[in-house]
Enzyme design. Structure first.
Site, PDB file in Angstrom:
ATOM      1  N   TYR A 275      97.728 -41.409 -59.008  1.00  0.00           N
ATOM      2  CA  TYR A 275      96.345 -41.622 -59.455  1.00  0.00           C
ATOM      3  C   TYR A 275      95.507 -40.337 -59.430  1.00  0.00           C
ATOM      4  O   TYR A 275      94.560 -40.213 -60.196  1.00  0.00           O
ATOM      5  CB  TYR A 275      95.672 -42.681 -58.579  1.00  0.00           C
ATOM      6  CG  TYR A 275      96.086 -44.090 -58.938  1.00  0.00           C
ATOM      7  CD1 TYR A 275      95.304 -44.857 -59.791  1.00  0.00           C
ATOM      8  CD2 TYR A 275      97.260 -44.650 -58.444  1.00  0.00           C
ATOM      9  CE1 TYR A 275      95.666 -46.138 -60.134  1.00  0.00           C
ATOM     10  CE2 TYR A 275      97.638 -45.935 -58.786  1.00  0.00           C
ATOM     11  CZ  TYR A 275      96.834 -46.678 -59.632  1.00  0.00           C
ATOM     12  OH  TYR A 275      97.206 -47.957 -59.976  1.00  0.00           O
ATOM     13  N   ILE A 276      95.816 -39.415 -58.533  1.00  0.00           N
ATOM     14  CA  ILE A 276      95.057 -38.162 -58.460  1.00  0.00           C
ATOM     15  C   ILE A 276      95.898 -36.994 -58.981  1.00  0.00           C
ATOM     16  O   ILE A 276      95.410 -36.153 -59.735  1.00  0.00           O
ATOM     17  CB  ILE A 276      94.625 -37.859 -57.003  1.00  0.00           C
ATOM     18  CG1 ILE A 276      93.825 -39.033 -56.423  1.00  0.00           C
ATOM     19  CG2 ILE A 276      93.822 -36.558 -56.930  1.00  0.00           C
ATOM     20  CD1 ILE A 276      92.545 -39.360 -57.149  1.00  0.00           C
TER      21      ILE A 276
ATOM     22  N   ASP B 228     107.600 -35.671 -59.174  1.00  0.00           N
ATOM     23  CA  ASP B 228     107.474 -37.027 -58.623  1.00  0.00           C
ATOM     24  C   ASP B 228     108.873 -37.532 -58.294  1.00  0.00           C
ATOM     25  O   ASP B 228     109.829 -37.228 -59.019  1.00  0.00           O
ATOM     26  CB  ASP B 228     106.776 -37.951 -59.625  1.00  0.00           C
ATOM     27  CG  ASP B 228     106.136 -39.135 -58.930  1.00  0.00           C
ATOM     28  OD1 ASP B 228     104.907 -39.138 -58.770  1.00  0.00           O
ATOM     29  OD2 ASP B 228     106.884 -40.054 -58.517  1.00  0.00           O
TER      30      ASP B 228
ATOM     31  N   VAL C  50      87.230 -38.234 -56.386  1.00  0.00           N
ATOM     32  CA  VAL C  50      86.922 -38.877 -57.671  1.00  0.00           C
ATOM     33  C   VAL C  50      86.948 -40.403 -57.582  1.00  0.00           C
ATOM     34  O   VAL C  50      87.692 -40.981 -56.798  1.00  0.00           O
ATOM     35  CB  VAL C  50      87.922 -38.422 -58.754  1.00  0.00           C
ATOM     36  CG1 VAL C  50      87.671 -36.969 -59.093  1.00  0.00           C
ATOM     37  CG2 VAL C  50      89.355 -38.626 -58.307  1.00  0.00           C
TER      38      VAL C  50
ATOM     39  N   LYS D 240      86.504 -35.537 -45.880  1.00  0.00           N
ATOM     40  CA  LYS D 240      87.037 -36.611 -46.740  1.00  0.00           C
ATOM     41  C   LYS D 240      87.009 -37.952 -46.011  1.00  0.00           C
ATOM     42  O   LYS D 240      86.582 -38.975 -46.550  1.00  0.00           O
ATOM     43  CB  LYS D 240      88.486 -36.261 -47.128  1.00  0.00           C
ATOM     44  CG  LYS D 240      89.246 -37.376 -47.791  1.00  0.00           C
ATOM     45  CD  LYS D 240      88.709 -37.630 -49.163  1.00  0.00           C
ATOM     46  CE  LYS D 240      89.333 -38.846 -49.804  1.00  0.00           C
ATOM     47  NZ  LYS D 240      88.788 -39.108 -51.123  1.00  0.00           N
TER      48      LYS D 240
ATOM     49  N   ASN E 201      84.380 -41.501 -46.950  1.00  0.00           N
ATOM     50  CA  ASN E 201      84.787 -42.889 -47.177  1.00  0.00           C
ATOM     51  C   ASN E 201      84.397 -43.802 -46.016  1.00  0.00           C
ATOM     52  O   ASN E 201      84.068 -44.972 -46.220  1.00  0.00           O
ATOM     53  CB  ASN E 201      86.286 -42.954 -47.471  1.00  0.00           C
ATOM     54  CG  ASN E 201      86.580 -42.565 -48.911  1.00  0.00           C
ATOM     55  OD1 ASN E 201      85.667 -42.514 -49.743  1.00  0.00           O
ATOM     56  ND2 ASN E 201      87.833 -42.310 -49.227  1.00  0.00           N
TER      57      ASN E 201
ATOM     58  N   ARG F 151      80.771 -44.801 -46.459  1.00  0.00           N
ATOM     59  CA  ARG F 151      80.596 -45.886 -47.433  1.00  0.00           C
ATOM     60  C   ARG F 151      81.042 -47.220 -46.832  1.00  0.00           C
ATOM     61  O   ARG F 151      80.407 -48.247 -47.022  1.00  0.00           O
ATOM     62  CB  ARG F 151      81.387 -45.568 -48.709  1.00  0.00           C
ATOM     63  CG  ARG F 151      80.975 -46.399 -49.904  1.00  0.00           C
ATOM     64  CD  ARG F 151      81.274 -45.676 -51.201  1.00  0.00           C
ATOM     65  NE  ARG F 151      81.203 -46.556 -52.358  1.00  0.00           N
ATOM     66  CZ  ARG F 151      80.083 -46.820 -53.031  1.00  0.00           C
ATOM     67  NH1 ARG F 151      78.947 -46.279 -52.655  1.00  0.00           N
ATOM     68  NH2 ARG F 151      80.114 -47.621 -54.078  1.00  0.00           N
TER      69      ARG F 151
ATOM     70  N   ARG G 137      62.804 -45.162 -48.354  1.00  0.00           N
ATOM     71  CA  ARG G 137      63.899 -44.547 -47.593  1.00  0.00           C
ATOM     72  C   ARG G 137      64.985 -45.551 -47.198  1.00  0.00           C
ATOM     73  O   ARG G 137      65.749 -45.322 -46.280  1.00  0.00           O
ATOM     74  CB  ARG G 137      63.340 -43.842 -46.344  1.00  0.00           C
ATOM     75  CG  ARG G 137      62.660 -42.515 -46.660  1.00  0.00           C
ATOM     76  CD  ARG G 137      61.907 -41.936 -45.490  1.00  0.00           C
ATOM     77  NE  ARG G 137      60.810 -42.785 -45.057  1.00  0.00           N
ATOM     78  CZ  ARG G 137      59.624 -42.847 -45.676  1.00  0.00           C
ATOM     79  NH1 ARG G 137      59.397 -42.112 -46.745  1.00  0.00           N
ATOM     80  NH2 ARG G 137      58.688 -43.659 -45.248  1.00  0.00           N
TER      81      ARG G 137
ATOM     82  N   GLY H 257      88.098 -53.098 -50.624  1.00  0.00           N
ATOM     83  CA  GLY H 257      89.484 -52.873 -51.026  1.00  0.00           C
ATOM     84  C   GLY H 257      89.710 -51.483 -51.573  1.00  0.00           C
ATOM     85  O   GLY H 257      88.891 -50.586 -51.393  1.00  0.00           O
TER      86      GLY H 257
ATOM     87  N   CYS I 119      91.378 -46.333 -50.593  1.00  0.00           N
ATOM     88  CA  CYS I 119      90.670 -45.235 -49.919  1.00  0.00           C
ATOM     89  C   CYS I 119      89.754 -45.743 -48.825  1.00  0.00           C
ATOM     90  O   CYS I 119      89.961 -45.489 -47.648  1.00  0.00           O
ATOM     91  CB  CYS I 119      89.856 -44.462 -50.943  1.00  0.00           C
ATOM     92  SG  CYS I 119      90.841 -44.023 -52.374  1.00  0.00           S
TER      93      CYS I 119
HETATM   94  N1  SAJ Z   1      82.080 -52.204 -52.528  1.00  0.00           N
HETATM   95  C1  SAJ Z   1      81.224 -53.172 -52.014  1.00  0.00           C
HETATM   96  N2  SAJ Z   1      79.878 -52.970 -52.082  1.00  0.00           N
HETATM   97  C2  SAJ Z   1      79.344 -51.832 -52.631  1.00  0.00           C
HETATM   98  C3  SAJ Z   1      80.215 -50.845 -53.151  1.00  0.00           C
HETATM   99  C4  SAJ Z   1      81.579 -51.054 -53.093  1.00  0.00           C
HETATM  100  O1  SAJ Z   1      81.662 -54.203 -51.506  1.00  0.00           O
HETATM  101  O2  SAJ Z   1      78.121 -51.741 -52.663  1.00  0.00           O
HETATM  102  C5  SAJ Z   1      83.531 -52.418 -52.461  1.00  0.00           C
HETATM  103  C6  SAJ Z   1      84.230 -52.472 -53.814  1.00  0.00           C
HETATM  104  O3  SAJ Z   1      84.162 -53.756 -54.383  1.00  0.00           O
HETATM  105  C7  SAJ Z   1      85.638 -52.090 -53.433  1.00  0.00           C
HETATM  106  C8  SAJ Z   1      85.433 -51.083 -52.308  1.00  0.00           C
HETATM  107  O4  SAJ Z   1      84.112 -51.284 -51.835  1.00  0.00           O
HETATM  108  O5  SAJ Z   1      86.360 -53.190 -52.936  1.00  0.00           O
HETATM  109  C9  SAJ Z   1      85.608 -49.637 -52.695  1.00  0.00           C
HETATM  110  O6  SAJ Z   1      85.044 -49.373 -53.967  1.00  0.00           O
HETATM  111  P1  SAJ Z   1      84.192 -48.068 -54.302  1.00  0.00           P
HETATM  112  O7  SAJ Z   1      83.767 -48.143 -55.705  1.00  0.00           O
HETATM  113  O8  SAJ Z   1      83.118 -47.897 -53.303  1.00  0.00           O
HETATM  114  O9  SAJ Z   1      85.178 -46.847 -54.035  1.00  0.00           O
HETATM  115  P2  SAJ Z   1      86.703 -46.470 -54.497  1.00  0.00           P
HETATM  116  O10 SAJ Z   1      87.644 -46.939 -53.447  1.00  0.00           O
HETATM  117  O11 SAJ Z   1      86.987 -46.842 -55.893  1.00  0.00           O
HETATM  118  O12 SAJ Z   1      86.590 -44.854 -54.430  1.00  0.00           O
HETATM  119  C10 SAJ Z   1      86.181 -44.235 -53.212  1.00  0.00           C
HETATM  120  C11 SAJ Z   1      85.055 -43.235 -53.532  1.00  0.00           C
HETATM  121  N3  SAJ Z   1      84.431 -42.771 -52.277  1.00  0.00           N
HETATM  122  C12 SAJ Z   1      83.093 -42.854 -52.081  1.00  0.00           C
HETATM  123  O13 SAJ Z   1      82.325 -43.308 -52.892  1.00  0.00           O
HETATM  124  C13 SAJ Z   1      82.588 -42.286 -50.784  1.00  0.00           C
HETATM  125  C14 SAJ Z   1      85.635 -42.050 -54.292  1.00  0.00           C
HETATM  126  O14 SAJ Z   1      84.653 -41.042 -54.506  1.00  0.00           O
HETATM  127  C15 SAJ Z   1      86.829 -41.453 -53.513  1.00  0.00           C
HETATM  128  O15 SAJ Z   1      87.405 -40.354 -54.211  1.00  0.00           O
HETATM  129  C16 SAJ Z   1      87.867 -42.537 -53.388  1.00  0.00           C
HETATM  130  O16 SAJ Z   1      87.295 -43.608 -52.611  1.00  0.00           O
HETATM  131  C17 SAJ Z   1      89.098 -41.941 -52.714  1.00  0.00           C
HETATM  132  O17 SAJ Z   1      90.080 -41.645 -53.423  1.00  0.00           O
HETATM  133  O18 SAJ Z   1      89.045 -41.662 -51.506  1.00  0.00           O
END
Ligand code: SAJ
Length: 404
Positions: free
Chosen positions: A13-14, A33, A153, A204, A208, A211, A244, A255, A258
């Protein structure tokens, strides 16, 4: 023929998008690969993953002779390690793929080469690999450039973000950092921020985890609001009117490969210190379990009220809206759990972004919404937002499809 400049180990994927980006700029890239099918697909100018614009970049680079794939590496000047770092045992990071990739290039390394890890890795991995390299090739000690540079990304927007996102780049020493920055400068338009390898690794994991913690807060609110009879979507929209405050959205869990994974890389090494990070993981996992229980309860309520079993539509299996990726998907977990607990029930499983699944029999989303008594929204796919539902339907909206 020009010699290979970059070897990319891992074409997933990356790795593949990064290889394609570098090759489209006219650099000779040799992708590696372990999967022969992946190698053949790429050499045919095709791709094995779904990602917008990636097909065009790969087709162009392969046709131009700048991107080739194989199962073994060749000699180059720069080596990028972009392989998975899964779990082993009890949520402990497994860096054996990084180590295997490093061992594979060991005999090819020469003075002045640049070695970069991009794989999400526990703190100290880059130094560990440096030690391994210099143990096996002592004559190269301090003659290589070794750095860590995580990708950041967002799946679905990879080709854009690879170029435009800022990057954090940490070498094992200053000269390595500078060399790695010079490499990324050729391909990345975002700002390149210099640090050391450990900070870059942690950065990194922290991005994550941050978030994950924020989503856990939203999910916790959704549980409280369910009990308190408050619409959580309205509540969050209102709270976010504060200049704020910026609360994320609750869902049926977290899910993907990451956010649901990386926090464990911190918790596993620093269990006593990472209380909030660890608890956030628990809250987000619990949210999926809670959703599955809610479906059961709603089903029983229906049976009591109507004297018959309801049919239930489970809407969405992907790990987030509008993608076909089911990795670590809470929606998939919920569907599995609900079905396991009730093998005689009538269920319609819906995922508009894929055509078939090896476990679930899929139903068209419109048909499922027409037929089912109970509609359970697990993923907020765009298709679901415009569905017209009969007023008698019972709706469980775990992801805010109907929030507006
Ligand atoms: N989700 C929620 N509520 C939200 C936002 C997301 O429940 O408000 C859930 C989504 O449904 C999903 C999960 O979180 O199940 C993750 O989704 P996502 O869109 O937040 O992130 P990913 O996993 O697609 O990508 C993340 C990103 N990291 C951050 O935003 C900090 C991306 O930039 C990273 O490159 C990626 O992980 C990675 O490869 O680590």
């Amino acid at each position: 023929m020009k010699s290979t400049e970059v070897v990319m180990i891992g074409l997933g994927y990356i790795g593949l998008p990064t290889a394609a980006l570098i090759a489209s700029g006219g650099t000779n890239v040799h992708g590696v690969d372990i999967n022969q099918k992946v190698v053949d697909t790429i050499n045919a100018g095709k791709i094995h993953i779904v990602e917008p614009s990636l097909d065009i970049a790969v087709a162009k680079s392969v046709k131009g002779g700048f991107l080739k794939a194989a199962t073994v590496p060749v000699e180059a000047n720069t080596y990028l390690i972009v392989v998975p770092t899964p779990f082993k045992g009890k949520n402990e990071p497994d860096i054996s793929f990084v180590e295997a990739a490093t061992r594979a290039i060991l005999p090819l390394l020469k003075e002045g080469d640049l070695y970069i890890i991009e794989s999400t890795s526990p703190i100290g991995t880059t130094e560990k690999m440096m030690n391994l390299i210099y143990e096996e090739r002592p004559e190269l000690k301090d003659k290589l450039y070794i750095a860590y540079c995580p990708e950041r990304v967002l799946p679905g927007n990879v080709m854009h973000e690879l170029v435009h996102n800022d990057r954090v780049i940490g070498g094992v020493d200053k000269r390595s950092t500078e060399k790695a920055i010079a490499f990324y400068k050729k391909h990345v338009q975002g700002e390149l921020h210099a640090t050391n390898a450990r900070t870059a690794e942690m950065c990194k994991l922290v991005e994550n985890s941050s978030r994950d913690v924020q989503i856990a807060f939203a999910n916790e609110l959704s549980l409280i609001c369910d009990k308190a009879d408050i619409n959580v979507w309205e509540l969050i929209a209102l709270a976010n009117k504060h200049p704020r405050v910026n609360i994320l959205q609750p869902g049926c869990g977290v899910g993907g490969h990451c956010i649901a994974v990386d926090p464990y890389f911190i918790v596993s090494d620093y269990p006593m210190e990472s209380k909030i990070i660890g608890t956030a993981r628990e809250v987000n996992n619990y949210k999926s379990f809670w959703c599955a229980e809610k479906v059961q309860t709603e089903k029983l309520k229906f049976e009591l009220a109507h004297g018959r079993k309801p049919s239930i539509a489970l809407m969405g299996l992907a790990f987030k809206p509008n993608i076909d990726d089911l990795r670590e998907s809470p929606a998939k977990y919920i569907a599995q759990k609900v079905l396991q607990n009730d093998n005689n029930g009538v269920y319609f499983i819906v995922e508009p972004n894929i055509t078939e699944h090896n476990v679930f029999k899929l139903t068209d989303y419109k048909m499922a919404a027409t037929e089912a008594d109970i509609i359970v929204y697990l993923v907020a796919h765009d298709e679901f937002k415009t569905l017209e539902l009969h007023k008698d339907k019972i709706i469980l909206d775990f992801c805010g499809v109907l929030k507006n």
